[in-house]
Write a protein that holds these residues in place. Sequence first.
Motif, mmCIF file in Angstrom:
data_model
loop_
_atom_site.group_PDB
_atom_site.id
_atom_site.type_symbol
_atom_site.label_atom_id
_atom_site.label_comp_id
_atom_site.label_asym_id
_atom_site.label_seq_id
_atom_site.Cartn_x
_atom_site.Cartn_y
_atom_site.Cartn_z
ATOM 1 N N SER A 505 38.496 62.751 46.278
ATOM 2 C CA SER A 505 37.151 63.222 45.940
ATOM 3 C C SER A 505 37.008 63.599 44.473
ATOM 4 C CB SER A 505 36.785 64.436 46.813
ATOM 5 O OG SER A 505 36.661 64.057 48.161
ATOM 6 N N TRP A 506 38.135 63.561 43.731
ATOM 7 C CA TRP A 506 38.044 63.951 42.312
ATOM 8 C C TRP A 506 38.894 63.085 41.395
ATOM 9 C CZ3 TRP A 506 41.890 66.117 39.065
ATOM 10 C CH2 TRP A 506 43.136 66.339 39.676
ATOM 11 N N TYR A 507 39.500 62.024 41.903
ATOM 12 C CA TYR A 507 40.441 61.238 41.088
ATOM 13 C C TYR A 507 39.766 60.589 39.879
ATOM 14 C CZ TYR A 507 38.861 56.638 42.820
ATOM 15 O OH TYR A 507 38.140 55.508 43.093
ATOM 16 N N TYR A 508 38.488 60.237 40.013
ATOM 17 C CA TYR A 508 37.740 59.629 38.912
ATOM 18 C C TYR A 508 37.598 60.604 37.743
ATOM 19 C CZ TYR A 508 34.325 62.318 41.545
ATOM 20 O OH TYR A 508 33.691 63.330 42.220
ATOM 21 N N LEU A 509 37.712 61.909 38.018
ATOM 22 C CA LEU A 509 37.709 62.923 36.963
ATOM 23 C C LEU A 509 39.067 62.979 36.255
ATOM 24 C CD1 LEU A 509 35.930 65.772 38.982
ATOM 25 C CD2 LEU A 509 34.883 64.252 37.298
ATOM 26 N N ARG A 510 40.128 62.883 37.030
ATOM 27 C CA ARG A 510 41.477 62.955 36.450
ATOM 28 C C ARG A 510 41.751 61.777 35.529
ATOM 29 N NH1 ARG A 510 45.056 66.693 34.777
ATOM 30 N NH2 ARG A 510 47.210 66.002 34.982
ATOM 31 N N TYR A 511 41.210 60.608 35.836
ATOM 32 C CA TYR A 511 41.409 59.442 34.981
ATOM 33 C C TYR A 511 40.947 59.698 33.543
ATOM 34 C CZ TYR A 511 42.376 56.012 38.730
ATOM 35 O OH TYR A 511 42.927 55.284 39.754
ATOM 36 N N HIS A 545 34.279 58.949 51.753
ATOM 37 C CA HIS A 545 34.666 59.132 50.353
ATOM 38 C C HIS A 545 33.464 59.349 49.438
ATOM 39 C CE1 HIS A 545 36.183 58.454 46.391
ATOM 40 N NE2 HIS A 545 35.571 57.301 46.282
ATOM 41 N N LEU A 546 32.441 58.543 49.583
ATOM 42 C CA LEU A 546 31.310 58.639 48.664
ATOM 43 C C LEU A 546 30.543 59.944 48.832
ATOM 44 C CD1 LEU A 546 30.043 54.947 48.794
ATOM 45 C CD2 LEU A 546 31.144 56.085 46.871
ATOM 46 N N LEU A 547 30.396 60.400 50.069
ATOM 47 C CA LEU A 547 29.697 61.663 50.302
ATOM 48 C C LEU A 547 30.512 62.841 49.792
ATOM 49 C CD1 LEU A 547 27.127 62.878 51.571
ATOM 50 C CD2 LEU A 547 28.422 63.149 53.688
ATOM 51 N N TYR A 548 31.816 62.833 50.065
ATOM 52 C CA TYR A 548 32.673 63.923 49.610
ATOM 53 C C TYR A 548 32.744 63.982 48.078
ATOM 54 C CZ TYR A 548 34.464 64.101 54.445
ATOM 55 O OH TYR A 548 34.583 64.213 55.793
ATOM 56 N N SER A 549 32.797 62.812 47.433
ATOM 57 C CA SER A 549 32.847 62.781 45.967
ATOM 58 C C SER A 549 31.563 63.332 45.376
ATOM 59 C CB SER A 549 33.083 61.345 45.479
ATOM 60 O OG SER A 549 34.332 60.865 45.917
ATOM 61 N N ARG A 550 30.438 63.021 45.982
ATOM 62 C CA ARG A 550 29.153 63.557 45.514
ATOM 63 C C ARG A 550 29.141 65.089 45.680
ATOM 64 N NH1 ARG A 550 24.530 61.859 48.441
ATOM 65 N NH2 ARG A 550 23.351 62.527 46.605
ATOM 66 N N PHE A 551 29.658 65.566 46.795
ATOM 67 C CA PHE A 551 29.748 67.014 47.046
ATOM 68 C C PHE A 551 30.620 67.685 45.993
ATOM 69 C CE2 PHE A 551 32.515 70.111 49.572
ATOM 70 C CZ PHE A 551 31.700 71.210 49.322
ATOM 71 N N PHE A 552 31.791 67.112 45.712
ATOM 72 C CA PHE A 552 32.697 67.691 44.720
ATOM 73 C C PHE A 552 32.034 67.759 43.352
ATOM 74 C CE2 PHE A 552 37.392 68.440 45.256
ATOM 75 C CZ PHE A 552 37.319 68.755 46.591
ATOM 76 N N THR A 553 31.361 66.680 42.968
ATOM 77 C CA THR A 553 30.727 66.634 41.648
ATOM 78 C C THR A 553 29.668 67.724 41.519
ATOM 79 O OG1 THR A 553 31.130 64.263 41.423
ATOM 80 C CG2 THR A 553 29.363 65.192 40.092
#
Length: 830
Positions: A505-511, A545-553
């Motif tokens: 849910s946050w890997y795109y941030l770590r990149y 995945h897409l819903l959880y990533s939106r929630f995290f963001t």
Amino acid sequence: MQERYSFTEIEQKWQKQWLNDNLYKADTSSDKPKFYALAMFPYPSGNLHMGHVRNYSIVDVIARFKRMQGYEVLHPIGWDAFGLPAENAAIKNQTPPVDWTRQNITNMRRQLQEMGISYDWEREVATCQPEYYRWTQWLFLEFYKHGLVYKKKAAVNWCPSCATVLANEQVVNGACERCETMVRKKDLEQWFFKITDYADILLEDLDKLPGWPEKVKSMQRNWIGRSEGVEASFPLEGRPDQLTVFTTRFDTIYGVSYVVLAPEHPLVKELVAGTEYEKDILAFIEKMRGLNELARTSTEVEKEGLFTGRYCLNPMSEERIPIWIANYVLLEYGTGAVMGVPAHDDRDFEFALKYGLKIVPVLQNPACSREELAKPLTAAYLVDGIMINSREFNGMPSKVALERMADEAEIRGVGKRKVNFRLRDWLISRQRYWGAPIPMIYCTECGTVPVPADRLPVLLPGDVVFKSGVNPLTTSESFANTTCPACGGKALRDTDTMDTFLCSSWYYLRYTDPRNQQAPFSEQAVDYWLNVDQYVGGVEHAILHLLYSRFFTKALRDFGYLKIDEPFENLLTQGMVCMDGAKMSKSKGNVVSPGEIIERYGADTARLFILFAAPPERDLEWSEQSVEGCFRFLNRVWRLAAQFKQILETKGKSGGNRTFEDLDPQAKEMRRLTNLTIQRVSGDVGGKFTFNTAISAIMELVNALYLYKEQANVNLEVAREAMESIVLLLAPFAPHLTEELWSELGYSASVHVQEWPKVDEKALVQDEKTIILQVNGKVRDRIKVPASISNQELEAKVVALEKIPEWTQGKAIAKVIIVPGKLVNLVVKG
């Protein structure tokens, strides 16, 4: 230049060169406009499959195209490395999950490099690395600190085969999405993320995503499931408390003939304690515990229920209402209590008929006659109508009555308007080993204590025992036993791990900042790169995945760590790779190994086929003949470049500033086709992602250049422009071949850092146009005319043609129809 296209030698040569040159490194300090291209990262199962090849090839074309357009491109890769398969492999092979995972990552990394994907390998991450899951644990604590994480005992989805809890989203048709074992309910103390706090904004902000497929947005809307209604209070007879019922059809409140509780509802056991109904009710509750949601709620499942012997009062009519329990009511949805209105709900109608409960119609069809209305109901009436049997609301249209009744309920204090959601809080506890440990400690003196941030990561222990059905972390005393960070006394660690969807849910941030040891990412890095400009992955991730990533963001934005509302600006969900009409699958025996195709034809052929066979969003049918066709095309390009070099050596090299003056008609047409192809490919790749039509256009240009080079007077500047354009346009699709050809054309810098070719608009202007001649709609001939010819001049020219009398057979021309620039149709009569 070799006469033969030695793809293996060429591909290995340039893959090594690209890695040595770090050609695809992304620079956060660049002053170029940025572009973040991302494919959903893979689980390291051990080998790439054709679905991977398609996904990563699509994103690679986009990334390479954007670099050539002048963007600073971030195109990273990593590994969604935690998960059950590694643990199952450990049990089966007595191999530590970390070893199994590392071996698989090594192999799949090699396969991706063989594909020539333009990743910035310095940004590679794996969710199972302590330096990654340290920050997953830190994020857990941040959500906990902000009140978005809590623990409670709940009836959870339990997979007996995997011996772990599943989130609602991981149960598909009543079964575990991974092993397909039927899921049961089990009471456990579990950790939850309060995603429901963001239900409204997750729903509303879908309108901010015009670059997402409507299908995906619709799936998320349905999963969030917003509904407006009334929460009504039904007083319990003989008790001071009441039942709370949510309904979207409060206009049918006077038609309630029973109330149904979920068997798990906490009031049920109290209501029947010490009564003659207790034994049967408790047996029914136990029976329901062994059934999954689908087995209880499917329309095909027979409705079962029991009377509790207790009553409540209708809040509007004060009528005495029996209380039942039934299999089709679930505690997780709404309040766990449902009002039964048999006259206006199919399920309630069926239940009432089975158990002899009253059926009271409160809506009627205004189009029905009195005789029809007087007849007993044979089915539930489900649409809007006129109110009956509803006291002062009789005669009102049901939509009007609903609002009036809600007003009255609020005035009386027996109900209130409320918005409800289907979405439930995200259960993240897993009774497995291969995941990020939950950073919480239980102390007899201090209670539940978070692990301090400076003591992260909580590392996975090595001294565990893997047994089927047993949580491995409970077998490690060195892990489970610890000291309380608050008082220093003896304490126990939480022995569950987190749902792996939390890691993704946050890997795109770590990149954006993968080597940062002080924080999960820096403000500078995320401000520069986010949000992801183009995200690509399977539609199966639409909800999880897409819903959880939106929630995290959104949560991290509210915590002050991000400035964006959404993680992914644009989303492409690619279709499946199929064979004989079915998705490629080991179980079906219809799998084609990417490695075999690369060995026989090369990576560029594999890429070209997977991109040419179908538009990205559609399913792709595997065809060995089409693979061979793509291989032959690349060989044609190779031979064309070789012949072009021979022409240059024979007729002299072109160079310097190109001039295209005094061109003969053939040269002008060749230039027009070259620039028309640049225009078509740029539009297809840059906007619509219709890679198949882009490749088709390049193929047509190759054919045209083959013909042109056979002309007696080949213009070297025109030919070189065409040859170089072919190489540049083909570069994102076949990176190895084009890199070699660019070098052979005399350039030292990589083709992949060249500027994308621009259209010369002047070259698109035609001196002549081909006009179709028809007589009464039948094609007779084609003629070339000046492009600037007027309709009057064109008509005069056509009528004066020598063959007109032959075509008209002496009949008079009644009308001349001209479609400018395309055709002339003579309408003759007589």
